[in-house]
Design an enzyme around this catalytic site. Structure first.
Site, PDB file in Angstrom:
ATOM      1  N   SER A 124     -67.918  13.852  75.214  1.00 23.57           N
ATOM      2  CA  SER A 124     -68.175  12.421  75.340  1.00 23.57           C
ATOM      3  C   SER A 124     -69.491  12.191  76.061  1.00 23.57           C
ATOM      4  O   SER A 124     -69.867  12.965  76.960  1.00 23.57           O
ATOM      5  CB  SER A 124     -67.034  11.803  76.153  1.00 23.57           C
ATOM      6  N   TYR A 148     -61.514  11.760  83.779  1.00 26.47           N
ATOM      7  CA  TYR A 148     -61.620  12.033  82.333  1.00 26.47           C
ATOM      8  C   TYR A 148     -62.954  12.714  82.017  1.00 26.47           C
ATOM      9  O   TYR A 148     -62.998  13.745  81.333  1.00 26.47           O
ATOM     10  CB  TYR A 148     -61.486  10.720  81.556  1.00 26.47           C
ATOM     11  N   LYS A 152     -63.909  16.612  80.548  1.00 24.65           N
ATOM     12  CA  LYS A 152     -64.762  16.909  79.379  1.00 24.65           C
ATOM     13  C   LYS A 152     -65.874  17.875  79.769  1.00 24.65           C
ATOM     14  O   LYS A 152     -66.184  18.819  79.034  1.00 24.65           O
ATOM     15  CB  LYS A 152     -65.346  15.616  78.800  1.00 24.65           C
ATOM     16  N   PHE A 177     -70.677   8.897  71.406  1.00 27.35           N
ATOM     17  CA  PHE A 177     -70.933   7.650  72.122  1.00 27.35           C
ATOM     18  C   PHE A 177     -69.716   6.729  71.893  1.00 27.35           C
ATOM     19  O   PHE A 177     -68.606   7.184  72.111  1.00 27.35           O
ATOM     20  CB  PHE A 177     -72.329   7.116  71.776  1.00 27.35           C
TER      21      PHE A 177
HETATM   22  P1  NAD Z   1     -56.589   9.706  69.902  1.00 27.80           P
HETATM   23  O1  NAD Z   1     -55.745   9.537  71.114  1.00 27.80           O
HETATM   24  O2  NAD Z   1     -56.457   8.734  68.802  1.00 27.80           O
HETATM   25  O3  NAD Z   1     -56.405  11.180  69.315  1.00 27.80           O
HETATM   26  C1  NAD Z   1     -56.022  12.270  70.091  1.00 27.80           C
HETATM   27  C2  NAD Z   1     -54.885  12.968  69.350  1.00 27.80           C
HETATM   28  O4  NAD Z   1     -54.465  14.093  70.120  1.00 27.80           O
HETATM   29  C3  NAD Z   1     -53.659  12.077  69.150  1.00 27.80           C
HETATM   30  O5  NAD Z   1     -53.227  12.156  67.812  1.00 27.80           O
HETATM   31  C4  NAD Z   1     -52.634  12.642  70.107  1.00 27.80           C
HETATM   32  O6  NAD Z   1     -51.299  12.456  69.641  1.00 27.80           O
HETATM   33  C5  NAD Z   1     -53.046  14.103  70.158  1.00 27.80           C
HETATM   34  N1  NAD Z   1     -52.655  14.797  71.387  1.00 27.80           N
HETATM   35  C6  NAD Z   1     -52.758  14.357  72.666  1.00 27.80           C
HETATM   36  N2  NAD Z   1     -52.304  15.289  73.514  1.00 27.80           N
HETATM   37  C7  NAD Z   1     -51.918  16.344  72.769  1.00 27.80           C
HETATM   38  C8  NAD Z   1     -51.357  17.621  73.061  1.00 27.80           C
HETATM   39  N3  NAD Z   1     -51.119  17.971  74.328  1.00 27.80           N
HETATM   40  N4  NAD Z   1     -51.068  18.461  72.042  1.00 27.80           N
HETATM   41  C9  NAD Z   1     -51.317  18.097  70.750  1.00 27.80           C
HETATM   42  N5  NAD Z   1     -51.826  16.896  70.419  1.00 27.80           N
HETATM   43  C10 NAD Z   1     -52.138  16.035  71.406  1.00 27.80           C
HETATM   44  O7  NAD Z   1     -58.109   9.764  70.423  1.00 27.80           O
HETATM   45  P2  NAD Z   1     -59.466   9.754  69.608  1.00 27.80           P
HETATM   46  O8  NAD Z   1     -60.177   8.504  69.940  1.00 27.80           O
HETATM   47  O9  NAD Z   1     -59.239  10.130  68.207  1.00 27.80           O
HETATM   48  O10 NAD Z   1     -60.218  10.915  70.396  1.00 27.80           O
HETATM   49  C11 NAD Z   1     -60.218  12.259  69.947  1.00 27.80           C
HETATM   50  C12 NAD Z   1     -60.984  13.098  70.937  1.00 27.80           C
HETATM   51  O11 NAD Z   1     -62.298  12.555  71.111  1.00 27.80           O
HETATM   52  C13 NAD Z   1     -60.362  13.134  72.329  1.00 27.80           C
HETATM   53  O12 NAD Z   1     -60.501  14.437  72.852  1.00 27.80           O
HETATM   54  C14 NAD Z   1     -61.212  12.159  73.119  1.00 27.80           C
HETATM   55  O13 NAD Z   1     -61.244  12.458  74.484  1.00 27.80           O
HETATM   56  C15 NAD Z   1     -62.576  12.343  72.474  1.00 27.80           C
HETATM   57  N6  NAD Z   1     -63.445  11.167  72.613  1.00 27.80           N
HETATM   58  C16 NAD Z   1     -63.009   9.932  72.204  1.00 27.80           C
HETATM   59  C17 NAD Z   1     -63.830   8.810  72.391  1.00 27.80           C
HETATM   60  C18 NAD Z   1     -63.358   7.443  71.993  1.00 27.80           C
HETATM   61  O14 NAD Z   1     -63.893   6.459  72.517  1.00 27.80           O
HETATM   62  N7  NAD Z   1     -62.396   7.303  71.087  1.00 27.80           N
HETATM   63  C19 NAD Z   1     -65.112   8.946  72.967  1.00 27.80           C
HETATM   64  C20 NAD Z   1     -65.533  10.228  73.343  1.00 27.80           C
HETATM   65  C21 NAD Z   1     -64.699  11.333  73.164  1.00 27.80           C
HETATM   66  N1  UFG Z   2     -65.874  -4.553  77.899  1.00 21.12           N
HETATM   67  C1  UFG Z   2     -65.678  -5.888  78.186  1.00 21.12           C
HETATM   68  N2  UFG Z   2     -64.404  -6.363  78.098  1.00 21.12           N
HETATM   69  C2  UFG Z   2     -63.336  -5.581  77.756  1.00 21.12           C
HETATM   70  C3  UFG Z   2     -63.554  -4.207  77.467  1.00 21.12           C
HETATM   71  C4  UFG Z   2     -64.851  -3.723  77.551  1.00 21.12           C
HETATM   72  O1  UFG Z   2     -66.599  -6.613  78.506  1.00 21.12           O
HETATM   73  O2  UFG Z   2     -62.207  -6.092  77.721  1.00 21.12           O
HETATM   74  C5  UFG Z   2     -67.252  -4.022  77.948  1.00 21.12           C
HETATM   75  C6  UFG Z   2     -67.447  -2.901  78.956  1.00 21.12           C
HETATM   76  O3  UFG Z   2     -67.729  -3.438  80.223  1.00 21.12           O
HETATM   77  C7  UFG Z   2     -68.609  -2.139  78.323  1.00 21.12           C
HETATM   78  C8  UFG Z   2     -68.385  -2.311  76.822  1.00 21.12           C
HETATM   79  O4  UFG Z   2     -67.537  -3.444  76.687  1.00 21.12           O
HETATM   80  O5  UFG Z   2     -69.831  -2.765  78.662  1.00 21.12           O
HETATM   81  C9  UFG Z   2     -67.734  -1.118  76.167  1.00 21.12           C
HETATM   82  O6  UFG Z   2     -66.534  -0.795  76.857  1.00 21.12           O
HETATM   83  P1  UFG Z   2     -65.468   0.249  76.275  1.00 21.12           P
HETATM   84  O7  UFG Z   2     -64.320   0.283  77.225  1.00 21.12           O
HETATM   85  O8  UFG Z   2     -65.189  -0.063  74.855  1.00 21.12           O
HETATM   86  O9  UFG Z   2     -66.266   1.607  76.273  1.00 21.12           O
HETATM   87  P2  UFG Z   2     -66.919   2.441  77.462  1.00 21.12           P
HETATM   88  O10 UFG Z   2     -68.383   2.516  77.179  1.00 21.12           O
HETATM   89  O11 UFG Z   2     -66.530   1.938  78.771  1.00 21.12           O
HETATM   90  O12 UFG Z   2     -66.233   3.862  77.285  1.00 21.12           O
HETATM   91  C10 UFG Z   2     -66.096   4.482  76.017  1.00 21.12           C
HETATM   92  C11 UFG Z   2     -64.827   5.335  75.962  1.00 21.12           C
HETATM   93  C12 UFG Z   2     -64.949   6.502  76.885  1.00 21.12           C
HETATM   94  C13 UFG Z   2     -66.194   7.255  76.593  1.00 21.12           C
HETATM   95  C14 UFG Z   2     -67.393   6.336  76.678  1.00 21.12           C
HETATM   96  C15 UFG Z   2     -68.674   7.024  76.345  1.00 21.12           C
HETATM   97  O13 UFG Z   2     -63.715   4.564  76.342  1.00 21.12           O
HETATM   98  O14 UFG Z   2     -63.862   7.370  76.663  1.00 21.12           O
HETATM   99  O15 UFG Z   2     -67.206   5.257  75.766  1.00 21.12           O
HETATM  100  O16 UFG Z   2     -68.578   7.652  75.139  1.00 21.12           O
HETATM  101  F1  UFG Z   2     -66.334   8.243  77.484  1.00 21.12           F
END
Ligand code: NAD
Ligand code: UFG
Length: 334
Positions: A124, A148, A152, A177
């Site tokens: 991330s 978190y 990572k 991102f």
């Molecule tokens: P998500 O929660 O939709 O997907 C994660 C999946 O992993 C789910 O299907 C969940 O059931 C499964 N899971 C959780 N714990 C597990 C375990 N112990 N064993 C097996 N399966 C398990 O999340 P996502 O948004 O698809 O994110 C996927 C990956 O990308 C994650 O590692 C997350 O940290 C990373 N990531 C997500 C974002 C974001 O904003 N969505 C940003 C940066 C990184």
């Molecule tokens: N925001 C609001 N109101 C809300 C929710 C969010 O104004 O109710 C704003 C936040 O302050 C921020 C922007 O919207 O300025 C985006 O917020 P998100 O919570 O959607 O995303 P973040 O950038 O905080 O974090 C996300 C993921 C993290 C990841 C990060 C960088 O949640 O897991 O992007 O990749 F690490």
């Protein structure tokens, strides 16, 4: 290639499965459904019209992994499984270290035993922390501000050390991102179990009337309209980055991080406007205090991924908003 996808039933994983299947890869999913709907893989099968193996289980379950490695013999692993809520990670740090670190270690041990040498990891942009400069490039100092984010970064370090220990191992660290949007079919999208944490699903819930208003966390940042700027990336573009990473890992060795973003950023207000346009509905907002741990702006320098992976984002903001709206209206509980 035979590819094991942990967390493949989740938001980013499910979109990646479709891209893998479309390119003819043989895929096996391991997911414990901690944060996924039980019917997601059926939707993937229906959309792709291709067979897909799946195992319900935990990535920390070593004997389960050994069995999958023996039966399926993956040539590469894409490791999505993990916990991802920044706020919750502060109140449940051990739970986060257990799933995100123990999960990664257990997976690597099982891969090593089975002589599987390639892994693509979901990292991330949060590993960078407070920007020293923007856009962040991959050489930016790493200083995550949440549990978190630290899970990572630690996982990245473990994966890097693992790759360095043998000359033919490859680790690709994809630093995502802000993933948003949904599949054009509106059959796959983000399906938060509880209250969403992220901006787009919250905006979508205001548009459907599930919530009264969007709280805008901070309107006094040093940004053009005072609200936070983020590099939002369409989930289909993000899914395709995994295919590019897989090809890269097939010919390269060692560990390499890549920013996966568009290189552009948008404010909270711009996101609200784009969603109002896509949905034809007014999104009421309330100005609220800044959220703890938020930075004013984030933006990817994605040129390394463009150059070395041959990958580039192609979907724009209108598509991100329109596909989210289509998913939300087709799946009322989504
Ligand atoms: P998500 O929660 O939709 O997907 C994660 C999946 O992993 C789910 O299907 C969940 O059931 C499964 N899971 C959780 N714990 C597990 C375990 N112990 N064993 C097996 N399966 C398990 O999340 P996502 O948004 O698809 O994110 C996927 C990956 O990308 C994650 O590692 C997350 O940290 C990373 N990531 C997500 C974002 C974001 O904003 N969505 C940003 C940066 C990184
Ligand atoms: N925001 C609001 N109101 C809300 C929710 C969010 O104004 O109710 C704003 C936040 O302050 C921020 C922007 O919207 O300025 C985006 O917020 P998100 O919570 O959607 O995303 P973040 O950038 O905080 O974090 C996300 C993921 C993290 C990841 C990060 C960088 O949640 O897991 O992007 O990749 F690490």
């Amino acid at each position: 290639m035979r590819v094991l996808v942990t967390g493949g039933a989740g938001y980013i994983g499910s979109h990646t499965l479709l891209e893998l299947l479309a390119q003819g890869h043989e895929v096996c999913v391991l997911d414990n459904y901690a944060n996924a709907a039980p019917d997601v893989l059926d939707r993937v099968r229906a959309l792709s019209n291709r067979p897909l193996r799946d195992e319900t289980g935990d990535v920390r379950d070593r004997s389960r992994l050994d069995k999958i490695m023996d039966d399926f013999a993956p040539e590469a692993v894409i490791h999505f499984a993990g916990l991802k809520a920044v706020g919750e990670s502060g109140t449940n740090p051990l739970g986060y270290y257990d799933v995100n670190i123990n999960g990664t270690l257990t997976l690597l041990q099982a891969m090593q035993r089975a002589d599987c040498k390639r892994i693509i990891f979901s990292s991330s942009a949060t590993v960078y922390g407070e920007p020293q400069y923007l856009p962040y490039d991959e050489a930016h100092p790493l200083n995550p501000m949440s549990v978190y984010g630290r899970t990572k970064l630690m996982a990245e370090q473990i994966l890097t050390d693992w790759a360095a220990a043998q000359p033919d191992r490859a680790t690709v660290l994809l630093r995502y991102f802000n993933p948003v949007g949904a599949h054009p079919s509106a059959d796959l999208g983000e399906d938060p179990r509880d209250t969403p944490n992220n901006l787009m699903p919250l905006i979508a819930q205001v548009a459907t009337g599930k919530r009264e208003a969007l709280q805008v966390y901070g309107d006094d940042y040093d940004t053009p309209d005072g609200t936070g700027l983020r590099d939002y990336i369409h989930v289909v573009d993000l899914a395709r980055a995994h295919l590019a990473a897989l090809s890269y890992a097939a010919t390269q060795s060692g560990a390499r991080p890549f920013n996966i973003g568009t290189g552009q950023n948008y404010s909270v207000r711009e996101m609200v406007q784009a969603f109002e346009k896509a949905s034809g509905r007014k999104i009421p907002t309330i100005n609220s205090p800044r959220r703890d741990g938020d930075v004013a702006a984030m933006q990817a320098d994605a040129r390394r991924a463009n150059r070395e992976l041959g990958w580039q984002a192609t979907h724009g903001l209108d598509d991100m908003a329109a596909s989210t709206w289509a998913w939300q209206t087709k799946n009322h509980n989504g």
